[in-house]
Design a protein around this motif. Sequence first.
Motif, PDB file in Angstrom:
ATOM      1  N   VAL A 135      -1.269 -10.686  -3.197  1.00 33.82           N
ATOM      2  CA  VAL A 135      -1.446 -11.730  -4.210  1.00 33.82           C
ATOM      3  C   VAL A 135      -0.062 -12.132  -4.720  1.00 33.82           C
ATOM      4  CG1 VAL A 135      -3.712 -10.814  -4.886  1.00 33.82           C
ATOM      5  CG2 VAL A 135      -1.691 -10.157  -6.183  1.00 33.82           C
ATOM      6  N   PRO A 136       0.068 -13.296  -5.339  1.00 33.39           N
ATOM      7  CA  PRO A 136       1.365 -13.661  -5.914  1.00 33.39           C
ATOM      8  C   PRO A 136       1.791 -12.640  -6.971  1.00 33.39           C
ATOM      9  CG  PRO A 136      -0.106 -15.561  -5.859  1.00 33.39           C
ATOM     10  CD  PRO A 136      -0.926 -14.360  -5.497  1.00 33.39           C
ATOM     11  N   ARG A 137       3.071 -12.333  -7.006  1.00 36.62           N
ATOM     12  CA  ARG A 137       3.580 -11.329  -7.966  1.00 36.62           C
ATOM     13  C   ARG A 137       3.171 -11.680  -9.392  1.00 36.62           C
ATOM     14  NH1 ARG A 137       4.178  -7.021 -10.223  1.00 36.62           N
ATOM     15  NH2 ARG A 137       6.170  -6.072 -10.641  1.00 36.62           N
ATOM     16  N   SER A 138       3.182 -12.950  -9.701  1.00 33.38           N
ATOM     17  CA  SER A 138       2.846 -13.387 -11.059  1.00 33.38           C
ATOM     18  C   SER A 138       1.382 -13.144 -11.416  1.00 33.38           C
ATOM     19  CB  SER A 138       3.168 -14.874 -11.228  1.00 33.38           C
ATOM     20  OG  SER A 138       2.415 -15.639 -10.306  1.00 33.38           O
ATOM     21  N   GLU A 139       0.534 -12.874 -10.418  1.00 34.96           N
ATOM     22  CA  GLU A 139      -0.900 -12.700 -10.648  1.00 34.96           C
ATOM     23  C   GLU A 139      -1.359 -11.247 -10.594  1.00 34.96           C
ATOM     24  OE1 GLU A 139      -2.962 -15.148 -11.533  1.00 34.96           O
ATOM     25  OE2 GLU A 139      -1.266 -16.546 -11.485  1.00 34.96           O
ATOM     26  N   VAL A 140      -0.447 -10.320 -10.328  1.00 35.33           N
ATOM     27  CA  VAL A 140      -0.834  -8.918 -10.156  1.00 35.33           C
ATOM     28  C   VAL A 140      -1.559  -8.383 -11.387  1.00 35.33           C
ATOM     29  CG1 VAL A 140       0.042  -6.565  -9.852  1.00 35.33           C
ATOM     30  CG2 VAL A 140       0.910  -8.425  -8.422  1.00 35.33           C
ATOM     31  N   ASP A 141      -1.002  -8.609 -12.575  1.00 35.84           N
ATOM     32  CA  ASP A 141      -1.646  -8.090 -13.791  1.00 35.84           C
ATOM     33  C   ASP A 141      -3.043  -8.676 -13.969  1.00 35.84           C
ATOM     34  OD1 ASP A 141       0.463  -6.425 -14.537  1.00 35.84           O
ATOM     35  OD2 ASP A 141       1.464  -8.008 -15.678  1.00 35.84           O
ATOM     36  N   ALA A 142      -3.172  -9.974 -13.765  1.00 32.82           N
ATOM     37  CA  ALA A 142      -4.475 -10.623 -13.939  1.00 32.82           C
ATOM     38  C   ALA A 142      -5.481 -10.107 -12.916  1.00 32.82           C
ATOM     39  CB  ALA A 142      -4.322 -12.143 -13.824  1.00 32.82           C
ATOM     40  N   HIS A 168       8.661  -0.381  -5.575  1.00 33.23           N
ATOM     41  CA  HIS A 168       7.530  -0.306  -4.660  1.00 33.23           C
ATOM     42  C   HIS A 168       6.990  -1.709  -4.391  1.00 33.23           C
ATOM     43  CE1 HIS A 168       5.268   2.463  -2.331  1.00 33.23           C
ATOM     44  NE2 HIS A 168       4.110   2.045  -2.776  1.00 33.23           N
ATOM     45  N   LEU A 169       5.807  -1.826  -3.808  1.00 25.20           N
ATOM     46  CA  LEU A 169       5.300  -3.138  -3.431  1.00 25.20           C
ATOM     47  C   LEU A 169       3.816  -3.337  -3.719  1.00 25.20           C
ATOM     48  CD1 LEU A 169       4.368  -3.268   0.236  1.00 25.20           C
ATOM     49  CD2 LEU A 169       5.742  -1.337  -0.517  1.00 25.20           C
ATOM     50  N   HIS A 170       3.155  -2.369  -4.335  1.00 24.94           N
ATOM     51  CA  HIS A 170       1.742  -2.544  -4.650  1.00 24.94           C
ATOM     52  C   HIS A 170       1.303  -1.602  -5.767  1.00 24.94           C
ATOM     53  CE1 HIS A 170       0.629   1.235  -2.710  1.00 24.94           C
ATOM     54  NE2 HIS A 170       1.197   0.854  -1.593  1.00 24.94           N
ATOM     55  N   ARG A 171       0.153  -1.926  -6.326  1.00 25.05           N
ATOM     56  CA  ARG A 171      -0.549  -1.026  -7.244  1.00 25.05           C
ATOM     57  C   ARG A 171      -1.809  -0.553  -6.545  1.00 25.05           C
ATOM     58  NH1 ARG A 171      -0.450  -4.457 -12.833  1.00 25.05           N
ATOM     59  NH2 ARG A 171       1.810  -4.641 -12.966  1.00 25.05           N
ATOM     60  N   ILE A 172      -2.236   0.639  -6.880  1.00 20.12           N
ATOM     61  CA  ILE A 172      -3.413   1.227  -6.235  1.00 20.12           C
ATOM     62  C   ILE A 172      -4.524   1.334  -7.269  1.00 20.12           C
ATOM     63  CG2 ILE A 172      -4.334   3.202  -4.979  1.00 20.12           C
ATOM     64  CD1 ILE A 172      -1.409   3.871  -4.227  1.00 20.12           C
ATOM     65  N   TRP A 185       2.203  -7.214  -3.871  1.00 13.06           N
ATOM     66  CA  TRP A 185       2.906  -8.429  -4.249  1.00 13.06           C
ATOM     67  C   TRP A 185       4.025  -8.729  -3.260  1.00 13.06           C
ATOM     68  CZ3 TRP A 185       2.835  -4.138  -7.575  1.00 13.06           C
ATOM     69  CH2 TRP A 185       3.996  -3.371  -7.601  1.00 13.06           C
ATOM     70  N   ASP A 186       4.208  -7.829  -2.308  1.00 13.25           N
ATOM     71  CA  ASP A 186       5.224  -8.032  -1.261  1.00 13.25           C
ATOM     72  C   ASP A 186       4.767  -7.273  -0.024  1.00 13.25           C
ATOM     73  OD1 ASP A 186       7.549  -8.849   0.008  1.00 13.25           O
ATOM     74  OD2 ASP A 186       8.825  -8.305  -1.682  1.00 13.25           O
ATOM     75  N   LEU A 187       5.424  -7.545   1.096  1.00 10.75           N
ATOM     76  CA  LEU A 187       5.069  -6.875   2.337  1.00 10.75           C
ATOM     77  C   LEU A 187       5.961  -5.679   2.634  1.00 10.75           C
ATOM     78  CD1 LEU A 187       4.384  -9.984   4.574  1.00 10.75           C
ATOM     79  CD2 LEU A 187       2.728  -8.567   3.356  1.00 10.75           C
ATOM     80  N   THR A 188       7.117  -5.626   1.998  1.00 15.44           N
ATOM     81  CA  THR A 188       8.055  -4.528   2.195  1.00 15.44           C
ATOM     82  C   THR A 188       8.611  -4.083   0.854  1.00 15.44           C
ATOM     83  OG1 THR A 188       9.940  -6.009   2.459  1.00 15.44           O
ATOM     84  CG2 THR A 188       8.763  -5.375   4.473  1.00 15.44           C
ATOM     85  N   ILE A 189       9.094  -2.846   0.800  1.00 14.49           N
ATOM     86  CA  ILE A 189       9.694  -2.362  -0.436  1.00 14.49           C
ATOM     87  C   ILE A 189      11.017  -3.098  -0.679  1.00 14.49           C
ATOM     88  CG2 ILE A 189       8.613  -0.092  -0.362  1.00 14.49           C
ATOM     89  CD1 ILE A 189      11.222   1.035   0.727  1.00 14.49           C
ATOM     90  N   PRO A 190      11.420  -3.238  -1.934  1.00 15.48           N
ATOM     91  CA  PRO A 190      12.681  -3.918  -2.230  1.00 15.48           C
ATOM     92  C   PRO A 190      13.833  -3.271  -1.466  1.00 15.48           C
ATOM     93  CG  PRO A 190      11.458  -3.515  -4.245  1.00 15.48           C
ATOM     94  CD  PRO A 190      10.746  -2.782  -3.143  1.00 15.48           C
ATOM     95  N   SER A 192      14.350  -3.400   1.716  1.00 16.30           N
ATOM     96  CA  SER A 192      14.027  -3.054   3.101  1.00 16.30           C
ATOM     97  C   SER A 192      14.760  -3.990   4.068  1.00 16.30           C
ATOM     98  CB  SER A 192      12.523  -3.179   3.324  1.00 16.30           C
ATOM     99  OG  SER A 192      12.223  -3.132   4.707  1.00 16.30           O
ATOM    100  N   VAL A 193      15.193  -3.432   5.187  1.00 16.12           N
ATOM    101  CA  VAL A 193      15.842  -4.278   6.191  1.00 16.12           C
ATOM    102  C   VAL A 193      14.851  -5.271   6.797  1.00 16.12           C
ATOM    103  CG1 VAL A 193      17.593  -2.558   6.778  1.00 16.12           C
ATOM    104  CG2 VAL A 193      15.426  -2.580   8.037  1.00 16.12           C
ATOM    105  N   TYR A 194      13.552  -5.032   6.610  1.00 19.46           N
ATOM    106  CA  TYR A 194      12.532  -5.918   7.179  1.00 19.46           C
ATOM    107  C   TYR A 194      12.129  -7.048   6.228  1.00 19.46           C
ATOM    108  CZ  TYR A 194      12.165  -2.130  10.512  1.00 19.46           C
ATOM    109  OH  TYR A 194      12.456  -1.186  11.445  1.00 19.46           O
ATOM    110  N   SER A 195      12.624  -7.014   4.985  1.00 14.94           N
ATOM    111  CA  SER A 195      12.176  -8.021   4.030  1.00 14.94           C
ATOM    112  C   SER A 195      12.647  -9.403   4.423  1.00 14.94           C
ATOM    113  CB  SER A 195      12.658  -7.682   2.626  1.00 14.94           C
ATOM    114  OG  SER A 195      14.069  -7.644   2.577  1.00 14.94           O
TER     115      SER A 195
END
Length: 195
Positions: A135-142, A168-172, A185-190, A192-195
């Motif tokens: 989801v968009p980072r801005s929408e994670v809390d909602a 990290h990149l997600h909440r569980i 909110w992302d596909l890779t951790i901050p 990361s060489v893959y970002s």
Amino acid sequence: PSCSLSSSDCARDGSLTTTHQHLQDMVRAWAAGRTAPMDLPAGVSAEAITTCLRGHNVEAALGHLLPDPARDDGFANDVDLSRSRSDFLLLEYERLLPILQTPDWQPVLLKGAALALGTYADPTDRWFLDLDVLVPRSEVDAVCDRLEAAGYRHLEGKRDPLFYEKYHLHRIMLGPQGSVVEIHWDLTIPGSVYS
């Protein structure tokens, strides 16, 4: 049971053992659409190949390729459990989809469930343990608030929440029936060489 490929699984010339070679042959046969069971080659026991299938979590996808004597009640039960888990999670995603989406954006299903729905003729052939949703980072809390209203709760680990959010990149979240949803909110951790 474990069936990882290690140096001990290879012959001196680097080739795979007969069991692992047969596992690869089963994967190729499955990908080609084979439905008939395959005979076990000499030197491959039913126990060894079923251990490999379980160890790689491909018993649901490849189990039908085993000869009948190799598919005992325990193996059939494992296949049923794998399919039931995948089916339950896919149904849970259908239940959650209206909760997760808004008129402005729609969540993106990632990883196991996305592969199950997008590439498998039978989605329950794909083994996975949770739902991963981007989801968009801005929408994670909602999104997390809406999931809490639907009976989900945050799974808190031993990490500091501020550290976790930054690196990290997600909440569980854990659902009332035991399903786990990772809100990415992302596909890779901050960093990361893959970002």
